[in-house]
Motif scaffolding. Structure first.
Motif, PDB file in Angstrom:
ATOM      1  N   MET A 152       0.872  -1.218  -0.005  1.00 25.55           N
ATOM      2  CA  MET A 152       0.065   0.176   0.109  1.00 25.55           C
ATOM      3  C   MET A 152       0.804   1.283  -0.071  1.00 25.55           C
ATOM      4  SD  MET A 152      -3.055   1.081   2.907  1.00 25.55           S
ATOM      5  CE  MET A 152      -4.520   1.542   1.907  1.00 25.55           C
ATOM      6  N   ALA A 153       0.285   2.196  -0.675  1.00 27.60           N
ATOM      7  CA  ALA A 153       1.347   3.649  -0.595  1.00 27.60           C
ATOM      8  C   ALA A 153       1.053   4.105   0.434  1.00 27.60           C
ATOM      9  CB  ALA A 153       0.627   4.325  -1.641  1.00 27.60           C
ATOM     10  N   ASP A 154       2.137   4.883   0.675  1.00 26.65           N
ATOM     11  CA  ASP A 154       2.165   5.658   2.357  1.00 26.65           C
ATOM     12  C   ASP A 154       0.774   6.560   2.270  1.00 26.65           C
ATOM     13  OD1 ASP A 154       4.617   5.064   2.877  1.00 26.65           O
ATOM     14  OD2 ASP A 154       5.649   6.671   1.833  1.00 26.65           O
ATOM     15  N   LEU A 155       0.327   6.995   3.487  1.00 26.82           N
ATOM     16  CA  LEU A 155      -0.907   7.351   3.453  1.00 26.82           C
ATOM     17  C   LEU A 155      -0.601   8.996   4.214  1.00 26.82           C
ATOM     18  CD1 LEU A 155      -2.902   4.714   5.259  1.00 26.82           C
ATOM     19  CD2 LEU A 155      -3.272   5.647   2.982  1.00 26.82           C
ATOM     20  N   ILE A 156       0.744   9.240   4.440  1.00 23.75           N
ATOM     21  CA  ILE A 156       1.028  10.439   4.961  1.00 23.75           C
ATOM     22  C   ILE A 156       1.974  11.185   4.195  1.00 23.75           C
ATOM     23  CG2 ILE A 156       0.369   9.803   7.393  1.00 23.75           C
ATOM     24  CD1 ILE A 156       4.056  10.083   6.810  1.00 23.75           C
ATOM     25  N   VAL A 157       2.197  12.463   4.200  1.00 20.99           N
ATOM     26  CA  VAL A 157       2.999  13.185   3.575  1.00 20.99           C
ATOM     27  C   VAL A 157       4.147  13.540   4.363  1.00 20.99           C
ATOM     28  CG1 VAL A 157       3.130  15.245   2.084  1.00 20.99           C
ATOM     29  CG2 VAL A 157       1.033  14.133   1.801  1.00 20.99           C
ATOM     30  N   LYS A 158       5.278  13.445   4.206  1.00 16.49           N
ATOM     31  CA  LYS A 158       6.470  13.469   5.144  1.00 16.49           C
ATOM     32  C   LYS A 158       6.669  14.833   5.409  1.00 16.49           C
ATOM     33  CE  LYS A 158       8.603   9.192   4.325  1.00 16.49           C
ATOM     34  NZ  LYS A 158       9.972   8.399   3.812  1.00 16.49           N
ATOM     35  N   ALA A 159       6.529  15.557   4.393  1.00 14.25           N
ATOM     36  CA  ALA A 159       6.942  17.274   4.581  1.00 14.25           C
ATOM     37  C   ALA A 159       5.864  17.907   5.364  1.00 14.25           C
ATOM     38  CB  ALA A 159       6.937  17.912   3.005  1.00 14.25           C
ATOM     39  N   ALA A 160       4.524  17.322   5.222  1.00 12.39           N
ATOM     40  CA  ALA A 160       3.484  18.092   5.784  1.00 12.39           C
ATOM     41  C   ALA A 160       3.456  17.568   7.506  1.00 12.39           C
ATOM     42  CB  ALA A 160       2.109  17.711   5.274  1.00 12.39           C
ATOM     43  N   VAL A 161       3.969  16.702   7.525  1.00 12.11           N
ATOM     44  CA  VAL A 161       4.228  16.127   9.115  1.00 12.11           C
ATOM     45  C   VAL A 161       5.402  16.952   9.715  1.00 12.11           C
ATOM     46  CG1 VAL A 161       4.916  14.151  10.488  1.00 12.11           C
ATOM     47  CG2 VAL A 161       3.329  13.766   8.617  1.00 12.11           C
ATOM     48  N   LYS A 162       6.369  16.811   9.236  1.00  9.87           N
ATOM     49  CA  LYS A 162       7.536  17.805   9.564  1.00  9.87           C
ATOM     50  C   LYS A 162       7.314  19.159   9.794  1.00  9.87           C
ATOM     51  CE  LYS A 162      12.421  18.234   8.895  1.00  9.87           C
ATOM     52  NZ  LYS A 162      12.820  17.894  10.308  1.00  9.87           N
ATOM     53  N   GLU A 163       6.267  19.870   8.642  1.00 10.66           N
ATOM     54  CA  GLU A 163       5.776  21.050   8.886  1.00 10.66           C
ATOM     55  C   GLU A 163       5.001  21.323  10.103  1.00 10.66           C
ATOM     56  OE1 GLU A 163       2.897  24.201   6.543  1.00 10.66           O
ATOM     57  OE2 GLU A 163       4.371  23.047   5.251  1.00 10.66           O
ATOM     58  N   ALA A 164       4.073  20.390  10.474  1.00 11.39           N
ATOM     59  CA  ALA A 164       3.159  20.440  11.394  1.00 11.39           C
ATOM     60  C   ALA A 164       3.865  20.110  12.924  1.00 11.39           C
ATOM     61  CB  ALA A 164       1.879  19.203  11.209  1.00 11.39           C
ATOM     62  N   LEU A 165       5.121  19.703  12.842  1.00 14.22           N
ATOM     63  CA  LEU A 165       5.786  19.462  14.192  1.00 14.22           C
ATOM     64  C   LEU A 165       6.675  20.567  14.341  1.00 14.22           C
ATOM     65  CD1 LEU A 165       6.656  15.753  13.935  1.00 14.22           C
ATOM     66  CD2 LEU A 165       4.901  16.812  15.413  1.00 14.22           C
ATOM     67  N   ASN A 166       6.398  21.838  13.688  1.00 14.85           N
ATOM     68  CA  ASN A 166       7.245  23.020  13.964  1.00 14.85           C
ATOM     69  C   ASN A 166       8.690  22.755  14.067  1.00 14.85           C
ATOM     70  OD1 ASN A 166       4.804  24.441  13.875  1.00 14.85           O
ATOM     71  ND2 ASN A 166       4.323  23.914  15.966  1.00 14.85           N
ATOM     72  N   ASP A 167       9.446  22.320  13.037  1.00 11.82           N
ATOM     73  CA  ASP A 167      10.739  22.404  12.906  1.00 11.82           C
ATOM     74  C   ASP A 167      11.355  21.383  14.198  1.00 11.82           C
ATOM     75  OD1 ASP A 167      11.002  24.216  11.157  1.00 11.82           O
ATOM     76  OD2 ASP A 167      10.839  25.919  12.380  1.00 11.82           O
ATOM     77  N   LYS A 168      10.749  20.519  14.630  1.00 14.51           N
ATOM     78  CA  LYS A 168      11.278  19.420  15.587  1.00 14.51           C
ATOM     79  C   LYS A 168      11.944  18.236  14.759  1.00 14.51           C
ATOM     80  CE  LYS A 168       9.239  20.573  19.398  1.00 14.51           C
ATOM     81  NZ  LYS A 168       9.516  21.863  19.502  1.00 14.51           N
ATOM     82  N   ASN A 169      12.823  17.777  15.166  1.00 16.22           N
ATOM     83  CA  ASN A 169      13.828  16.551  14.326  1.00 16.22           C
ATOM     84  C   ASN A 169      12.594  15.448  14.468  1.00 16.22           C
ATOM     85  OD1 ASN A 169      15.755  18.291  13.965  1.00 16.22           O
ATOM     86  ND2 ASN A 169      16.669  17.500  15.781  1.00 16.22           N
ATOM     87  N   VAL A 170      12.585  14.649  13.104  1.00 10.70           N
ATOM     88  CA  VAL A 170      11.503  13.591  12.991  1.00 10.70           C
ATOM     89  C   VAL A 170      12.419  12.267  12.820  1.00 10.70           C
ATOM     90  CG1 VAL A 170       9.677  12.512  11.625  1.00 10.70           C
ATOM     91  CG2 VAL A 170       9.807  15.168  12.197  1.00 10.70           C
ATOM     92  N   ALA A 171      12.531  11.356  13.432  1.00  8.66           N
ATOM     93  CA  ALA A 171      13.191   9.925  13.098  1.00  8.66           C
ATOM     94  C   ALA A 171      12.656   9.398  11.853  1.00  8.66           C
ATOM     95  CB  ALA A 171      13.170   9.130  14.326  1.00  8.66           C
ATOM     96  N   SER A 172      13.572   8.976  11.192  1.00  6.30           N
ATOM     97  CA  SER A 172      13.092   8.244  10.077  1.00  6.30           C
ATOM     98  C   SER A 172      12.131   7.088  10.149  1.00  6.30           C
ATOM     99  CB  SER A 172      14.295   7.808   9.097  1.00  6.30           C
ATOM    100  OG  SER A 172      15.036   6.702   9.910  1.00  6.30           O
ATOM    101  N   ASP A 173      12.117   6.264  11.286  1.00  2.00           N
ATOM    102  CA  ASP A 173      11.229   5.470  11.459  1.00  2.00           C
ATOM    103  C   ASP A 173       9.635   5.871  11.990  1.00  2.00           C
ATOM    104  OD1 ASP A 173      12.407   5.914  13.727  1.00  2.00           O
ATOM    105  OD2 ASP A 173      12.648   3.714  14.669  1.00  2.00           O
TER     106      ASP A 173
END
Length: 55
Positions: free
Chosen positions: A1-22
């Motif tokens: 199945m394709a990814d359901l989330i957009v990584k860029a949108a998640v990162k933007e929503a987390l306000n410049d927090k670092n996001v682990a790849s997993d």
């Protein structure tokens, strides 16, 4: 199945927090489960349309 989330949108929503790849895979799994549960509730109520109340 394709990814359901957009990584860029998640990162933007987390306000410049670092996001682990997993994190993205884990989040995608949670979203998939949420959608499956909502679809199941709609079906149990004899509907083909998933509505907010199914969440």
């Amino acid at each position: 199945m394709a990814d359901l989330i957009v990584k860029a949108a998640v990162k933007e929503a987390l306000n410049d927090k670092n996001v682990a790849s997993d994190f993205y895979d884990a989040l995608d799994g949670e979203v998939k489960e949420l959608l499956e549960d909502a679809a199941r509730r709609a079906e149990q109520n004899d509907r083909k349309t998933v509505q907010p109340r199914d969440l």
